[in-house]
Motif scaffolding. Structure first.
Motif, PDB file in Angstrom:
ATOM      1  N   HIS A   9      60.524  47.135  74.980  1.00 32.39           N
ATOM      2  CA  HIS A   9      60.224  46.586  73.659  1.00 32.39           C
ATOM      3  C   HIS A   9      60.896  45.222  73.557  1.00 32.39           C
ATOM      4  O   HIS A   9      62.115  45.117  73.694  1.00 32.39           O
ATOM      5  CB  HIS A   9      60.740  47.534  72.560  1.00 32.39           C
ATOM      6  N   GLU A  10      60.095  44.202  73.329  1.00 31.31           N
ATOM      7  CA  GLU A  10      60.606  42.837  73.285  1.00 31.31           C
ATOM      8  C   GLU A  10      60.132  42.123  72.028  1.00 31.31           C
ATOM      9  O   GLU A  10      59.139  42.509  71.410  1.00 31.31           O
ATOM     10  CB  GLU A  10      60.140  42.052  74.526  1.00 31.31           C
ATOM     11  N   HIS A  11      60.853  41.065  71.656  1.00 27.10           N
ATOM     12  CA  HIS A  11      60.445  40.159  70.589  1.00 27.10           C
ATOM     13  C   HIS A  11      60.478  38.729  71.118  1.00 27.10           C
ATOM     14  O   HIS A  11      61.352  38.378  71.929  1.00 27.10           O
ATOM     15  CB  HIS A  11      61.387  40.240  69.393  1.00 27.10           C
ATOM     16  N   ASP A  12      59.554  37.918  70.657  1.00 31.38           N
ATOM     17  CA  ASP A  12      59.605  36.487  70.909  1.00 31.38           C
ATOM     18  C   ASP A  12      60.587  35.886  69.901  1.00 31.38           C
ATOM     19  O   ASP A  12      60.337  35.934  68.690  1.00 31.38           O
ATOM     20  CB  ASP A  12      58.207  35.885  70.735  1.00 31.38           C
ATOM     21  N   PRO A  13      61.711  35.321  70.342  1.00 35.79           N
ATOM     22  CA  PRO A  13      62.687  34.777  69.384  1.00 35.79           C
ATOM     23  C   PRO A  13      62.098  33.711  68.460  1.00 35.79           C
ATOM     24  O   PRO A  13      62.532  33.574  67.316  1.00 35.79           O
ATOM     25  CB  PRO A  13      63.773  34.187  70.290  1.00 35.79           C
TER      26      PRO A  13
END
Length: 610
Positions: free
Chosen positions: A84-88
């Motif tokens: 699970h990742e987010h684009d900062p």
């Protein structure tokens, strides 16, 4: 770094017209405003709070969630399931959009927050907004280069499971036992950090990054470049962007996003306590802890530097949670004659989201506790100025620290899946169209009919700390319906809260007399009544459910004198609804026995090779 297709998310702004009218009425005493950035796992918010503790406005926008399907960094023997990742930059855009839209919306009604306003008590110019606070999803970790402004990788989210293997590696490296998977290995750093070694915490994400990202490895092992590397949780990233300056076009390649430059590089004690790097007694980064977590990385083999990250430059400066010297906002562009919103406004507080909710619930005395129902579920109890070591699988963490005062500690139990379990029913199983349907479905049947759902989709967090667990539905028969599944999903939050509640009582030797609740699911009347029933104590919902944003706003206001002390803040807390236990003791015991049987069935699902 594969994500779902791009989507457009609407920023929703709500303004309390009654409070706005009071602010615009020159015949009434002047009121101050305090702002709160509430950056969460799935959305960002911006709130404005009056000096009376009332909400003037809220703005909210969702942002892209990245769930990679494949990656060059995945082991050949495993997939990206659980990543699970987010684009900062998506996070930054969501925050700046909420601020800009709030300012634009209020301007329609004659309230200009882009420039100084004339004081009603003379000709002196003064800003209506006195301070801004930042509260954030904790543990989610970003890494960038302050010289180039380039990100090394997406932000790794707190509930990402790839670091379970990393945690096992760290345990093995720090264990004197031949069987490092035991409790002794998990607690190898607990005496200093208050935390077990687990995938949840930011330090394991730092270790994954330095184990896997070639450019980061290259820079960290360069004697000259390593001091430009910056690690941070989301509070640090937002602070850096809010206080920094946009780089020149000449520094950017086509369509390239770069971090700002010259921003403040800081974090507060509550966020720092979630890394595995902080000594919670000295309130300093501890190089021995950093080395214990990161020193075994392949990154350090055959290079010119010492085998650890440079603590003095690669980790943010630790500051109190409420302090007027944290930084000033450079300004947020908006569409009002090219003006900047919030320019030169003081950032007066930073708090991890759960600590902010504790603050917003007015839990300032030892023994006072709250439970937040969000993406996950988080129960936290104030333990005063002494950290209480947990023997029941809880976390000993920092609650907050006011400027020039000693830190306040807390016990916390963190559960990975609560509101996200309902999201799973909606988005994956497609049993419901919205979370609002769950209450009526749960009430359409008299009981769970001995059916239980254990949402261990990424293992079990507190008090079990079992990464080998996986989700299951137990007791299913042909007579069960969609309503039973929905009811079991709601009940699972209450059962998990009781697990943490019971552990907290054992650790603290304090019998909690009530539990204050907040978060989106606190609006669910069925769940709140069931929570009270299964705990056998009253459950109290406050007037405002936005306790996370309110909490960090209160801390920001305290930093600049909007409120005098925590007693004044505590007096603004108001109860809205109380649920009292109504369940028979025999029924409570039956339900609790069934839940514990189901939990046991969820364990040992993954083998070591999995």
């Amino acid at each position: 770094m594969t994500s779902k297709s791009k989507a457009t998310y609407e920023c929703k702004v709500s303004v309390n017209q009654s409070i706005l009218s009071s602010l615009l009425d020159s015949s009434r005493p002047a009121s101050s405003l305090v702002g709160a950035i509430d950056q969460g796992t799935s959305s960002s918010r911006f709130l404005l709070v009056t000096s009376d503790g009332c909400l003037l406005s809220t703005a909210q926008v969702e942002f892209e969630q990245c769930f990679p399907q494949n990656s060059p960094y995945a082991d050949s023997s495993s997939s990206c399931v659980g990543w699970h990742e987010h684009d900062p930059f998506a996070i930054w855009d969501s925050v700046s959009t909420c601020i800009a839209r709030t300012v634009e919306e209020l301007a329609k009604y004659g309230l200009d927050l882009t420039s100084d306003l004339a004081s009603r008590h003379g000709s002196t110019k003064t800003s209506l907004i006195k301070s801004i606070g930042i509260t954030n999803q904790r543990e989610t970790t970003v890494c960038w280069n302050e010289k180039t402004g380039r990100l090394y990788y997406n932000a790794i989210v707190w509930d990402d499971t790839r670091t379970a293997a990393v945690a096992n590696t760290i345990m093995a490296e720090n264990s004197s036992s031949e069987k490092p998977a035991g409790q002794e290995a998990k607690d190898a750093l607990r005496s200093k950090t208050g935390l077990p070694i687990a995938s949840y915490f930011a330090g394991t994400k730092v270790r994954w990054l330095i184990d896997n990202i070639p450019k980061l490895q290259q820079d960290l092992t360069s004697p000259t470049e390593r001091h430009h590397v910056r690690f941070g949780t989301i509070d640090t990233w937002l602070l850096y962007m809010l206080t920094g300056y946009k780089r020149t076009i000449a520094e950017m390649e086509l369509n390239e996003r770069l971090a700002h430059e010259g921003g403040e590089y800081k974090t507060d004690v509550s966020n720092a306590s979630r890394w595995l790097f902080l000594n919670i007694k000295t309130m300093d980064w501890d190089e021995s802890l950093v080395n214990a977590v990161c020193g075994g990385s392949v990154c350090w083999k055959n290079n010119e530097v010492d085998g650890t990250i440079p603590v003095a430059t690669a980790l943010p400066k630790i500051v109190p949670s409420s302090d007027h010297t944290i930084g000033k906002i450079h300004g947020i562009p908006c569409y009002l004659e090219n003006k900047l919103a919030l320019k030169d406004i003081i950032i007066g507080s930073i708090l991890g989201d759960q600590q902010a909710a504790l603050f917003g619930q007015g839990c300032f005395q030892p023994g006072e506790a709250k439970c937040t129902y969000g993406t996950g579920l988080f129960l936290m109890m104030n333990t005063g100025d002494v950290p209480i070591p947990s023997t029941q699988g809880l976390l000993t963490t920092v609650a907050y620290q006011l400027a020039n005062q000693t830190p306040v500690y807390a016990l916390e139990g963190s559960v990975a899946f609560s509101g996200s379990t309902i999201g799973w029913l909606r988005d994956r199983l497609e049993l419901i169209d919205s979370a609002s349907e769950t209450e009526s479905l749960a009430l359409s049947i008299p009981s769970n009919e001995n059916m239980y759902l254990v949402p261990a989709f990424s293992g079990l967090f507190a008090p079990h700390w079992r990464p080998d667990a996986r989700g299951c539905m137990m007791g299913l028969t042909a007579s069960h319906t969609k309503a039973h599944i929905v009811r079991a999903a709601l009940e699972s939050s209450a059962y998990q809260a009781r697990e943490v509640f019971d552990a907290m009582v054992l650790d603290s030797n304090v019998q909690l007399k009530e539990m204050r609740v907040d978060g989106g699911a606190a609006a669910n009347e069925f769940l709140m009544q069931f929570q009270s029933d299964i705990l056998d104590v009253p459950v109290v919902r406050p007037e405002y459910l936005e306790t996370t944003g309110l909490g960090v706003a209160f801390a920001a206001g305290l930093a600049v004198g909007v409120w005098e002390d925590i007693d004044e803040v505590g007096n603004m807390w108001k109860a809205d609804t109380m649920w009292k236990p109504m369940m028979l003791t025999t029924e409570r015991e039956r339900c609790w026995k069934g839940w514990n049987k189901a939990v046991k069935k969820s364990l040992n699902w993954l083998d070591e090779e999995d």
